[in-house]
Design a protein around this motif. Structure first.
Motif, PDB file in Angstrom:
ATOM      1  N   ALA A 119       0.566  -1.036  -3.972  1.00 26.31           N
ATOM      2  CA  ALA A 119      -0.335  -0.290  -4.874  1.00 26.31           C
ATOM      3  C   ALA A 119      -1.636   0.056  -4.149  1.00 26.31           C
ATOM      4  CB  ALA A 119      -0.618  -1.119  -6.118  1.00 26.31           C
ATOM      5  N   ASP A 120      -2.226  -0.932  -3.469  1.00 24.14           N
ATOM      6  CA  ASP A 120      -3.486  -0.691  -2.747  1.00 24.14           C
ATOM      7  C   ASP A 120      -3.302   0.376  -1.668  1.00 24.14           C
ATOM      8  OD1 ASP A 120      -4.704  -4.177  -2.679  1.00 24.14           O
ATOM      9  OD2 ASP A 120      -4.399  -2.746  -4.321  1.00 24.14           O
ATOM     10  N   ALA A 121      -2.189   0.268  -0.922  1.00 24.99           N
ATOM     11  CA  ALA A 121      -1.966   1.216   0.192  1.00 24.99           C
ATOM     12  C   ALA A 121      -1.822   2.648  -0.333  1.00 24.99           C
ATOM     13  CB  ALA A 121      -0.727   0.808   0.976  1.00 24.99           C
ATOM     14  N   ILE A 122      -1.138   2.804  -1.466  1.00 30.44           N
ATOM     15  CA  ILE A 122      -0.965   4.146  -2.048  1.00 30.44           C
ATOM     16  C   ILE A 122      -2.282   4.657  -2.626  1.00 30.44           C
ATOM     17  CG2 ILE A 122       0.054   5.356  -4.031  1.00 30.44           C
ATOM     18  CD1 ILE A 122       2.024   5.132  -1.739  1.00 30.44           C
ATOM     19  N   LEU A 123      -2.951   3.818  -3.425  1.00 29.30           N
ATOM     20  CA  LEU A 123      -4.165   4.268  -4.130  1.00 29.30           C
ATOM     21  C   LEU A 123      -5.294   4.556  -3.143  1.00 29.30           C
ATOM     22  CD1 LEU A 123      -3.945   1.757  -7.108  1.00 29.30           C
ATOM     23  CD2 LEU A 123      -3.615   4.250  -7.241  1.00 29.30           C
ATOM     24  N   ASP A 124      -5.404   3.755  -2.085  1.00 29.39           N
ATOM     25  CA  ASP A 124      -6.509   3.920  -1.122  1.00 29.39           C
ATOM     26  C   ASP A 124      -6.106   4.835   0.024  1.00 29.39           C
ATOM     27  OD1 ASP A 124      -7.411   0.383  -1.455  1.00 29.39           O
ATOM     28  OD2 ASP A 124      -7.650   2.102  -2.810  1.00 29.39           O
ATOM     29  N   GLY A 125      -4.921   5.440  -0.067  1.00 30.97           N
ATOM     30  CA  GLY A 125      -4.434   6.309   1.014  1.00 30.97           C
ATOM     31  C   GLY A 125      -4.285   7.754   0.581  1.00 30.97           C
ATOM     32  N   LYS A 126      -3.317   8.423   1.186  1.00 26.81           N
ATOM     33  CA  LYS A 126      -3.135   9.882   1.033  1.00 26.81           C
ATOM     34  C   LYS A 126      -2.887  10.301  -0.428  1.00 26.81           C
ATOM     35  CE  LYS A 126       0.041  13.372   2.971  1.00 26.81           C
ATOM     36  NZ  LYS A 126       1.275  13.497   3.820  1.00 26.81           N
TER      37      LYS A 126
END
Ligand code: KDG
Length: 336
Positions: A119-126
């Protein structure tokens, strides 16, 4: 001679700086921030961090006044106030806003994330950046993604141990067609309702159940009116930390920078507290006498399989390019 010139220049610079008052780029202001949960929810710590960070950066000129428990209206109502420029900030679930930006529905797809790391990687990414850019086009500045969390079912009638057990349960869902179909697809009688009405509807048995993360179930005192908690983790909801674009455009660059930096600093604190409190909330819910069951791996997989139809149905309304970007990014994350 050169030394003299340098001394003179330094003297002039010091005089000019002395003439400019400290924090000149900041204006005395109070930012009204509303939210639907209570202040003992992890959002309380997030807002506290935001407050102290802004005070440090602005010499105390930028203040935040928090309004809790839907005091300024529900998520959608408060968000519309931002778009009209009559309120500065709201911390809101993404789900009630899909009428404003359909792409937000990508976060509501059932069983999208397996864990907080994804979730963090998606929300804080592209993907998160792309959604934030689209929010700007509808009058909303998204400063950060905070954590609402993995959602689980509570109800007053029975444990849910397999997807068929949803049949006939009257379950409140957020006002969002993806959630509506997720629960209808499992045989529940799904009832869209604003968050502020849920406790009373449960208390009066107008509905049998609702679904939220442990910390929300705990801090909203749903244990008082619910008998069963089934750990389904059927969706992960982010919070959007929104600022009115109309009011944002009136801020100085320094004020905008301070808000952006402080919202991200507060994000890390809010997520940390949310994850620390999650286990404590589950323990407290059990201590309140709620009967808790976890789905076994086989039944959880069957529920995921049953929910795939919801992905197919809603990809077109969410936006195929957004759904594809999400799937591609998740595949990349899962390869690491
Ligand atoms: O403002 C807080 C709400 O956005 C949040 O608690 C919403 O999860 C939510 C729900 O179930 O409505």
């Amino acid at each position: 001679m050169k030394a003299f010139k340098l001394t003179l220049a330094a003297g002039v610079a010091a005089t000019i700086l002395a003439a400019v008052p400290a924090y000149a780029q900041f204006t005395e202001r109070t930012i009204r921030l509303s939210n639907g949960v209570n202040e003992d929810h992890p959002n309380g710590k997030g807002v506290e961090k935001l407050k102290t960070c802004l005070a440090d950066k602005s010499g105390g000129k930028m203040k935040v006044q928090g309004f809790w428990g839907n005091a300024l209206g529900g998520d959608l109502q408060a968000t519309q106030a931002l778009r009209s420029g009559t309120q500065e900030m709201v911390v809101t679930s993404s789900s009630p806003l899909i009428g404003i930006l359909p792409d937000l529905g990508v976060f509501d797809l059932p069983f999208l994330f397996a864990n907080e790391k994804e979730a963090d990687a998606i929300l804080d990414g592209k993907v998160g950046d792309q959604i934030s850019k689209k929010l700007e086009d509808v009058g909303l500045i998204n400063l950060a993604y905070w954590e609402n969390g993995f959602r689980n079912l509570t109800n007053s009638r029975r444990p849910v141990e397999k997807w068929e057990d949803f049949k006939g349960l009257k379950v409140r869902v957020m006002q969002n067609n993806v959630f509506l179909d997720t629960f209808k697809n499992m045989g529940a009688n799904a009832v869209p309702m604003a968050f502020g009405e849920v406790f009373t509807a449960l208390e009066t048995k107008a509905i049998d159940g609702q679904e939220n993360p442990f910390v929300t179930i705990d801090t909203s005192k749903f244990s008082e009116v619910q008998k069963y908690l089934s750990v389904t983790r059927h969706a992960y909801t982010p919070f959007l930390v929104l600022y009115s674009k109309k009011l944002w455009d009136e801020l100085s660059k320094d004020e905008q920078a301070a808000l952006s930096e402080c919202a991200v600093l507060a994000r890390d604190e809010q997520r940390k507290v949310s994850r620390e409190l999650s286990e404590a909330s589950l323990k407290k819910i059990k201590g309140d006498g709620v009967v808790v069951n976890e789905l076994n791996a086989q039944e959880a997989e069957r529920m995921r399989e049953q929910s795939k139809a919801v992905w197919e149905k809603h990809a077109a309304t969410i936006g195929p390019e957004t759904v594809k970007m999400m799937q591609d990014e998740l595949n990349q994350i899962r390869k690491k």
